[in-house]
Design a protein around this motif. Structure first.
Motif, PDB file in Angstrom:
ATOM      1  N   ASP A 339       0.848  -1.195   0.000  1.00 10.02           N
ATOM      2  CA  ASP A 339       0.000   0.000   0.000  1.00 10.02           C
ATOM      3  C   ASP A 339       0.881   1.241   0.000  1.00 10.02           C
ATOM      4  OD1 ASP A 339       0.523   0.773   2.918  1.00 10.02           O
ATOM      5  OD2 ASP A 339      -0.289  -1.264   3.136  1.00 10.02           O
ATOM      6  N   ASP A 340       0.239   2.417  -0.129  1.00  5.59           N
ATOM      7  CA  ASP A 340       0.986   3.678  -0.218  1.00  5.59           C
ATOM      8  C   ASP A 340       1.830   3.931   1.025  1.00  5.59           C
ATOM      9  OD1 ASP A 340      -0.171   4.052  -2.645  1.00  5.59           O
ATOM     10  OD2 ASP A 340      -1.514   5.686  -2.032  1.00  5.59           O
ATOM     11  N   GLU A 341       1.283   3.627   2.178  1.00  6.64           N
ATOM     12  CA  GLU A 341       2.003   3.852   3.434  1.00  6.64           C
ATOM     13  C   GLU A 341       3.254   2.994   3.502  1.00  6.64           C
ATOM     14  OE1 GLU A 341       1.096   3.079   8.116  1.00  6.64           O
ATOM     15  OE2 GLU A 341      -0.499   4.090   6.961  1.00  6.64           O
ATOM     16  N   ALA A 342       3.135   1.731   3.114  1.00  5.40           N
ATOM     17  CA  ALA A 342       4.289   0.833   3.125  1.00  5.40           C
ATOM     18  C   ALA A 342       5.333   1.272   2.102  1.00  5.40           C
ATOM     19  CB  ALA A 342       3.837  -0.601   2.833  1.00  5.40           C
ATOM     20  N   GLU A 343       4.878   1.754   0.949  1.00  4.95           N
ATOM     21  CA  GLU A 343       5.802   2.244  -0.068  1.00  4.95           C
ATOM     22  C   GLU A 343       6.595   3.436   0.456  1.00  4.95           C
ATOM     23  OE1 GLU A 343       5.808   4.014  -4.657  1.00  4.95           O
ATOM     24  OE2 GLU A 343       3.913   3.552  -3.647  1.00  4.95           O
ATOM     25  N   ALA A 344       5.901   4.398   1.078  1.00  2.00           N
ATOM     26  CA  ALA A 344       6.568   5.583   1.622  1.00  2.00           C
ATOM     27  C   ALA A 344       7.570   5.203   2.703  1.00  2.00           C
ATOM     28  CB  ALA A 344       5.539   6.569   2.166  1.00  2.00           C
ATOM     29  N   ALA A 345       7.201   4.264   3.569  1.00  3.57           N
ATOM     30  CA  ALA A 345       8.108   3.832   4.641  1.00  3.57           C
ATOM     31  C   ALA A 345       9.350   3.164   4.064  1.00  3.57           C
ATOM     32  CB  ALA A 345       7.379   2.879   5.585  1.00  3.57           C
ATOM     33  N   ALA A 346       9.172   2.345   3.028  1.00  2.68           N
ATOM     34  CA  ALA A 346      10.310   1.663   2.411  1.00  2.68           C
ATOM     35  C   ALA A 346      11.247   2.654   1.735  1.00  2.68           C
ATOM     36  CB  ALA A 346       9.806   0.619   1.409  1.00  2.68           C
ATOM     37  N   ALA A 348      11.572   5.874   2.540  1.00  2.00           N
ATOM     38  CA  ALA A 348      12.237   6.643   3.594  1.00  2.00           C
ATOM     39  C   ALA A 348      13.391   5.841   4.214  1.00  2.00           C
ATOM     40  CB  ALA A 348      11.233   7.037   4.673  1.00  2.00           C
ATOM     41  N   ALA A 349      13.200   4.537   4.409  1.00  2.00           N
ATOM     42  CA  ALA A 349      14.252   3.692   4.981  1.00  2.00           C
ATOM     43  C   ALA A 349      15.457   3.635   4.047  1.00  2.00           C
ATOM     44  CB  ALA A 349      13.712   2.293   5.249  1.00  2.00           C
ATOM     45  N   ARG A 350      15.193   3.508   2.760  1.00  2.00           N
ATOM     46  CA  ARG A 350      16.289   3.466   1.784  1.00  2.00           C
ATOM     47  C   ARG A 350      17.023   4.807   1.743  1.00  2.00           C
ATOM     48  NH1 ARG A 350      20.609   1.582  -0.245  1.00  2.00           N
ATOM     49  NH2 ARG A 350      20.895   1.799  -2.496  1.00  2.00           N
ATOM     50  N   ILE A 351      16.284   5.900   1.838  1.00  3.15           N
ATOM     51  CA  ILE A 351      16.906   7.230   1.831  1.00  3.15           C
ATOM     52  C   ILE A 351      17.788   7.410   3.069  1.00  3.15           C
ATOM     53  CG2 ILE A 351      16.406   9.701   2.096  1.00  3.15           C
ATOM     54  CD1 ILE A 351      14.025   9.283   0.217  1.00  3.15           C
ATOM     55  N   LEU A 381       9.473  10.493   6.000  1.00  3.20           N
ATOM     56  CA  LEU A 381      10.807  11.050   6.187  1.00  3.20           C
ATOM     57  C   LEU A 381      10.945  11.668   7.576  1.00  3.20           C
ATOM     58  CD1 LEU A 381      11.389  12.627   2.658  1.00  3.20           C
ATOM     59  CD2 LEU A 381      12.632  10.699   3.643  1.00  3.20           C
ATOM     60  N   SER A 382       9.884  12.341   8.046  1.00  7.04           N
ATOM     61  CA  SER A 382       9.915  12.898   9.401  1.00  7.04           C
ATOM     62  C   SER A 382      10.084  11.793  10.435  1.00  7.04           C
ATOM     63  CB  SER A 382       8.623  13.690   9.678  1.00  7.04           C
ATOM     64  OG  SER A 382       8.541  14.834   8.866  1.00  7.04           O
ATOM     65  N   ALA A 383       9.357  10.699  10.237  1.00  8.52           N
ATOM     66  CA  ALA A 383       9.459   9.578  11.171  1.00  8.52           C
ATOM     67  C   ALA A 383      10.853   8.956  11.150  1.00  8.52           C
ATOM     68  CB  ALA A 383       8.415   8.519  10.832  1.00  8.52           C
ATOM     69  N   ALA A 384      11.510   9.026   9.979  1.00  3.20           N
ATOM     70  CA  ALA A 384      12.851   8.458   9.853  1.00  3.20           C
ATOM     71  C   ALA A 384      13.936   9.439  10.285  1.00  3.20           C
ATOM     72  CB  ALA A 384      13.093   8.014   8.409  1.00  3.20           C
ATOM     73  N   GLY A 385      13.523  10.663  10.638  1.00  2.35           N
ATOM     74  CA  GLY A 385      14.496  11.665  11.070  1.00  2.35           C
ATOM     75  C   GLY A 385      15.307  12.266   9.940  1.00  2.35           C
ATOM     76  N   GLU A 517      18.857  17.825 -11.300  1.00  3.66           N
ATOM     77  CA  GLU A 517      19.475  16.498 -11.217  1.00  3.66           C
ATOM     78  C   GLU A 517      19.923  16.244  -9.791  1.00  3.66           C
ATOM     79  OE1 GLU A 517      23.925  16.954 -12.701  1.00  3.66           O
ATOM     80  OE2 GLU A 517      22.539  17.841 -14.157  1.00  3.66           O
ATOM     81  N   TRP A 518      19.984  14.961  -9.427  1.00  2.00           N
ATOM     82  CA  TRP A 518      20.391  14.535  -8.095  1.00  2.00           C
ATOM     83  C   TRP A 518      21.221  13.252  -8.202  1.00  2.00           C
ATOM     84  CZ3 TRP A 518      15.472  16.154  -9.353  1.00  2.00           C
ATOM     85  CH2 TRP A 518      14.983  17.289  -8.686  1.00  2.00           C
ATOM     86  N   ASP A 519      22.001  12.972  -7.161  1.00  2.00           N
ATOM     87  CA  ASP A 519      22.747  11.705  -7.135  1.00  2.00           C
ATOM     88  C   ASP A 519      21.796  10.516  -7.062  1.00  2.00           C
ATOM     89  OD1 ASP A 519      25.145  13.033  -7.217  1.00  2.00           O
ATOM     90  OD2 ASP A 519      25.554  12.867  -5.065  1.00  2.00           O
ATOM     91  N   ALA A 520      20.735  10.652  -6.274  1.00  2.00           N
ATOM     92  CA  ALA A 520      19.777   9.552  -6.092  1.00  2.00           C
ATOM     93  C   ALA A 520      18.359  10.061  -6.338  1.00  2.00           C
ATOM     94  CB  ALA A 520      19.895   8.977  -4.679  1.00  2.00           C
ATOM     95  N   VAL A 521      17.610   9.320  -7.121  1.00  2.00           N
ATOM     96  CA  VAL A 521      16.230   9.702  -7.446  1.00  2.00           C
ATOM     97  C   VAL A 521      15.308   8.532  -7.160  1.00  2.00           C
ATOM     98  CG1 VAL A 521      14.636  10.288  -9.315  1.00  2.00           C
ATOM     99  CG2 VAL A 521      16.843  11.452  -9.157  1.00  2.00           C
ATOM    100  N   PHE A 522      14.217   8.817  -6.451  1.00  2.00           N
ATOM    101  CA  PHE A 522      13.190   7.825  -6.159  1.00  2.00           C
ATOM    102  C   PHE A 522      11.926   8.216  -6.924  1.00  2.00           C
ATOM    103  CE2 PHE A 522      16.224   7.385  -2.851  1.00  2.00           C
ATOM    104  CZ  PHE A 522      16.141   6.082  -2.385  1.00  2.00           C
ATOM    105  N   LEU A 523      11.556   7.415  -7.903  1.00  2.00           N
ATOM    106  CA  LEU A 523      10.330   7.635  -8.671  1.00  2.00           C
ATOM    107  C   LEU A 523       9.243   6.776  -8.036  1.00  2.00           C
ATOM    108  CD1 LEU A 523      11.832   7.494 -12.275  1.00  2.00           C
ATOM    109  CD2 LEU A 523      11.352   9.516 -10.884  1.00  2.00           C
TER     110      LEU A 523
END
Length: 709
Positions: A339-346, A348-351, A381-385, A517-523
Motif C-alpha cells: 500500500d501507499d504507506e508501506a511504499e513511503a516507509a520503504a 524513507a528507509a532506503r533514503i 521522512l519525518s518519522a525516519a528523522g 538532477e540529483w545523485d539519487a532519485v526515487f520515482l
C-alpha cells in the motif's frame, strides 16, 4: 605565455559540443539529449563568438523559459568573461521592451501588471451569475492562459477548445463568456497579465515598423534554450525579433516535451529544418550525468513505445539514443509494496540508508506525478528523522515568511550599523538571532505541512548565510561580510529569482523536476492511473506521460529507485497494477503487446446505436445528455444531497491531487452517478464517463458516498 582563445573557451568540450561552440552563424539547431551538456555548449558558443569579435555582447539575446535557467546561464556567461550578454526569460525580455516602447508606440504609462488572475476570474464569473469554487477558478485561469499563448481570443476560443474537456465544469460557450468578462475587467482597471506582456509586444512589433526596426537593430543574434517548450505566441514573438534574418540558434529535445497542456509545442523544433532549409543540425548524445545503467533504462523506455495511430505517430519524434560517459553504477531498483504507506516507509528507509552512507540529503529526490502524493513521504521522512524540502509551489522569494524575514534582516542591518562592529556577533549568528524571533530553531519541527514549509524557508536563509561566510574570504584590513552585505545579496537573488539551496531531501512533482538532477532519485507511485495519469485518455496524452517518466529517470546521476503499491490504504484490496511503462523494464516482466490504431479510431470501430432519453424516449442531442441518459429539459431523478456530497468529495480530491476538478469527473458524470445509484463497482462501471482507471482510483470512495440500495 597567454592562452589562445581556443584554449580558454573550447578546452574540455567534446567533438559535438565543440562543433556547436564554433558554429557562429545561423541558423543552427542543437538536438540535445538529457545530461549531454547543452547549456555548456551554448554558453561556450556565446563566449567564443564574443571574445573572438564575431558577436557584439550588447546585440545578442539568449532566452529561456524559467528565471532559474536564465540565472544559471548568466552565471556561466559571467564565469566565461562575457557577463554583459543578456540572458532572460521570454517574459522578462518582452516586458523590458514593452516598458521602453509603450510611451512612444501607444502613449501614456504602461498598465499595471496583474500578479494573479484568481480574483478577477472569480469576479468575472460572479458578474455572469456563475458559481465557482477555488478549484474551478484555478481551472479557468489555466484555460485562459492556454487560450492566450495559443493566440485565441474569446471569440475564436470555442472552435479550438472543443476537445479540451470542461474547465471549471463549464462548456466552451460559457468559458468564452468568462474569458471575455475577464478581459473587459482588465481593460476597465488598466491592468495587463503575463500573457498580455507577450501579446502587446507582438502587437507593437507587428504594427509599428519603426519599433520593429529598432529592436532588430539592437539584437542581431538570438539563442533559444528549451525550444521544444515554445508556445505559438512565443514563436511569433521570436519571428518578429528576427525579421528576415537567420541568426538563430535553438536548443531542445522533443523527448522532454512535457508541457503541452500549457500550450508548448515541439513542432517548432521538429520543423526547424523546413523553416530554415540551410540550417545546420548538431546532435548531442553523450550523457555525462547518469551511469550506463540509468541511461540504458531511459533509452529502453522510449524505445518501447509502439505505433498508436496516425496523429500520435506524427507527433512522436525519433528519440535521441543517449551514450553514457560515466563509469558503471548500481542497477536501478524496483520495489512493489502492499500500500501507499508501506511504499513511503520503504522509500524513507532506503533514503536514510543512503544518507547514513554519506550521500548528502540535498542530493536525493523523491519525484511523484501529483503534488497530493507528497504527504505520505513528508510523514515517512519525518518519522525516519530525515530533513526534506517541498519544491514546485510558491516561488521562494514570494513566500510570506521569506518576505517577513528579509524585512526583519533589513531592519536589523540598519541598527547593526550604529553598534560597535567588534562587539557584534558574526553574520551566521546574527541571522539566526533575527530569524529566531520569527520562529526559526536549529532543529526542525516534528510536524509536516505548512509549519514544516515555513521552517524550511527560514532554514534556507540561515544555510545561505553560513555558505556565504565560508565562501567569502576576508580581505586584509577590510570588513567581514556582514548583515548589510547579506541583505544586499538577498535583494539581488530576489530580483533574479535565484533561490538558495535547502539542505534536505527534495520532494517534487515530475513536472517541477525538469532541468534538475540529483545523485539519487526515487520515482514513486508508478501504478496505472498515476503513471500514466488517469485523464491521459488519448494516444498523444499517454505519449506525453511516457516522456514525463523519461524526464524523471534522467534526473538521476547514480542511484535510481522505482516503486509502486498495490493498494491505496493498508488492508485495502490489491487491485492496482504497475505502470504499463515498466513492462519489459522491471525484472520478471515482458514488453507490452503493440497497440494498433489511435484511441479515437478504435472508438469509432465500435459505434453504438443513437442514445435515447430514459424519460421521454427522444434522441439525446449532446454528450452531456448522453452521459446522464436523459434530455436536459426532462426532470432529474437524483437526490440533491447526494449530488452535493459527490461535488464536495470531488473538490477535496482535486485540491489534494492539485488537478482540475473536471479531470476527476465532470458535473454530468456526477449527475449520472447520482441518478443511477450504483450499488457495486460493476454497476458503477456502467455509468458513462467512468473508465477502468477512474473506477480503480475513485470507485470505492464514490460508492461510500451513495445511499445504501
Amino acid at each position: 605565455m597567454s592562452e589562445s582563445l581556443e584554449e580558454r573557451v573550447l578546452t574540455g568540450l567534446d567533438e559535438e559540443q565543440r562543433t556547436v561552440a564554433t558554429t557562429l552563424t545561423g541558423p543552427l539547431c542543437v538536438l540535445a539529449g538529457a545530461g549531454t551538456g547543452k547549456t555548456r555548449a551554448i554558453t561556450h558558443r556565446i563566449a567564443y563568438g564574443v571574445l573572438g569579435g564575431s558577436y557584439n555582447p550588447q546585440r545578442l539575446l539568449a532566452v529561456t523559459f524559467t528565471a532559474r535557467a536564465a540565472a544559471e546561464m548568466r552565471t556561466r556567461l559571467r564565469d566565461l568573461g562575457v557577463g554583459s550578454v543578456q540572458a532572460r526569460t521570454f517574459h522578462a525580455a518582452a516586458l523590458r521592451q514593452l516598458q521602453f516602447f509603450w510611451p512612444q508606440a501607444i502613449g501614456g504609462a504602461l498598465p499595471a501588471l496583474l500578479d494573479h488572475k484568481a480574483a478577477l476570474i472569480a469576479e468575472s464569473a460572479r458578474r455572469l451569475r456563475l458559481s465557482t469554487d477555488r478549484a474551478a477558478v484555478r481551472d479557468l485561469a489555466a484555460e485562459i492562459e492556454w487560450a492566450k499563448v495559443s493566440m485565441f481570443t474569446p471569440d475564436s476560443y470555442p472552435q479550438h477548445a472543443a476537445e479540451r474537456g470542461t474547465p471549471g465544469g463549464f462548456d466552451t460557450t460559457t468559458m468564452a463568456r468568462i474569458f471575455r468578462s475577464y478581459e473587459d475587467l482588465k481593460t476597465d482597471r488598466n491592468l495587463i497579465d503575463f500573457e498580455d506582456v507577450l501579446l502587446l509586444t507582438v502587437g507593437i512589433l507587428q504594427e509599428d515598423q519603426r519599433v520593429a526596426a529598432t529592436v532588430r537593430e539592437q539584437y542581431r543574434h538570438f539563442v533559444v534554450d528549451e525550444y521544444q517548450d515554445v508556445s505559438p505566441l512565443q514563436q511569433r514573438l521570436l519571428e518578429l525579433w528576427l525579421g528576415e534574418r537567420e541568426e538563430l540558434c535553438v536548443v531542445g529535445d522533443s523527448s522532454q516535451t512535457i508541457y503541452s497542456f500549457t500550450g508548448a509545442n515541439s513542432k517548432h523544433l521538429l520543423e526547424f529544418g523546413k523553416r530554415f532549409p540551410k540550417a545546420q543540425v548538431v546532435k548531442l548524445v553523450r550523457d555525462y550525468r547518469s551511469t550506463p545503467q540509468v541511461v540504458q533504462l531511459a533509452n529502453s523506455l522510449l524505445a518501447a513505445r509502439r505505433p498508436s495511430g496516425r496523429a500520435a505517430d506524427a507527433a512522436w519524434a525519433q528519440p535521441l539514443q543517449l551514450l553514457a560517459q560515466r563509469p558503471a553504477g548500481p542497477e536501478p531498483a524496483f520495489l512493489e509494496s502492499s500500500d501507499d504507506e508501506a511504499e513511503a516507509a520503504a522509500v524513507a528507509a532506503r533514503i536514510k540508508s543512503l544518507v547514513d552512507s554519506g550521500t548528502p540529503a540535498a542530493q536525493i529526490a523523491v519525484l511523484f506525478r501529483t503534488n497530493g502524493q507528497s504527504e505520505a513521504y513528508e510523514q515517512a521522512l519525518s518519522a525516519a528523522g530525515v530533513g526534506y524540502q517541498l519544491r514546485g509551489g510558491e516561488r521562494f522569494f514570494a513566500r510570506k515568511e521569506v518576505r517577513d524575514a528579509i524585512l526583519s534582516l533589513r531592519a536589523a542591518s540598519r541598527a547593526d550599523g550604529t553598534h560597535d562592529q567588534e562587539a557584534a556577533p558574526g553574520l551566521s549568528q546574527q541571522v539566526r538571532d533575527v530569524l529566531g524571533s520569527l520562529g526559526y530553531t536549529d532543529d526542525p519541527p516534528a510536524s509536516s505541512g505548512a509549519v514544516r514549509e515555513r521552517w524550511e524557508s527560514l532554514s534556507a536563509l540561515v544555510s545561505l548565510a553560513d555558505e556565504l561566510v565560508r565562501s567569502r574570504k576576508p580581505v586584509a584590513e577590510g570588513p567581514d561580510f556582514g548583515l548589510v552585505d547579506f541583505v544586499a545579496e538577498l535583494q539581488e537573488r530576489s530580483q533574479a529569482q535565484h533561490a538558495p539551496t535547502v539542505q534536505g531531501v527534495t520532494l517534487a512533482s515530475l513536472h517541477s523536476a525538469k532541468g534538475l538532477e540529483w545523485d539519487a532519485v526515487f520515482l514513486v507511485g508508478l501504478s496505472e492511473g498515476l503513471m500514466p495519469i488517469s485523464f491521459a485518455d488519448t494516444a498523444e496524452g499517454v505519449d506525453e506521460e511516457r516522456r514525463l517518466l523519461y524526464v524523471g529517470i534522467t534526473r538521476a546521476r547514480e542511484f535510481l529507485h522505482l516503486s509502486w503499491s498495490l493498494s491505496r490504504t493498508p488492508g485495502g484490496r490489491a487491485h492496482r497494477k504497475p505502470s504499463r511503462f515498466l513492462d519489459g523494464l522491471r525484472p520478471g516482466s515482458t514488453a507490452a503487446a503493440p497497440r494498433s490504431g489511435s484511441f479515437r479510431s478504435a472508438a469509432k470501430l465500435s459505434r453504438k446505436p443513437p442514445a435515447t432519453c430514459r424519460v421521454c424516449g427522444n434522441a439525446l442531442a449532446n454528450g452531456a445528455e448522453r452521459k446522464i441518459g436523459r434530455c436536459g429539459n426532462c426532470p432529474a431523478s437524483y437526490d440533491e444531497q447526494t449530488f452535493e456530497a459527490l461535488r464536495n468529495w470531488r473538490l477535496e480530491e482535486a485540491r489534494t491531487a492539485q488537478i482540475p476538478a473536471f479531470m476527476i469527473f465532470t458535473d454530468a458524470t456526477l449527475v449520472a452517478i447520482a441518478e443511477a445509484k450504483p450499488g457495486s463497482l460493476a454497476e458503477l462501471a456502467q455509468v458513462a464517463g467512468i473508465g477502468p482507471s477512474k473506477l480503480e482510483r475513485y470507485g470505492a470512495a464514490v460508492l461510500n458516498l451513495l445511499p445504501a440500495p
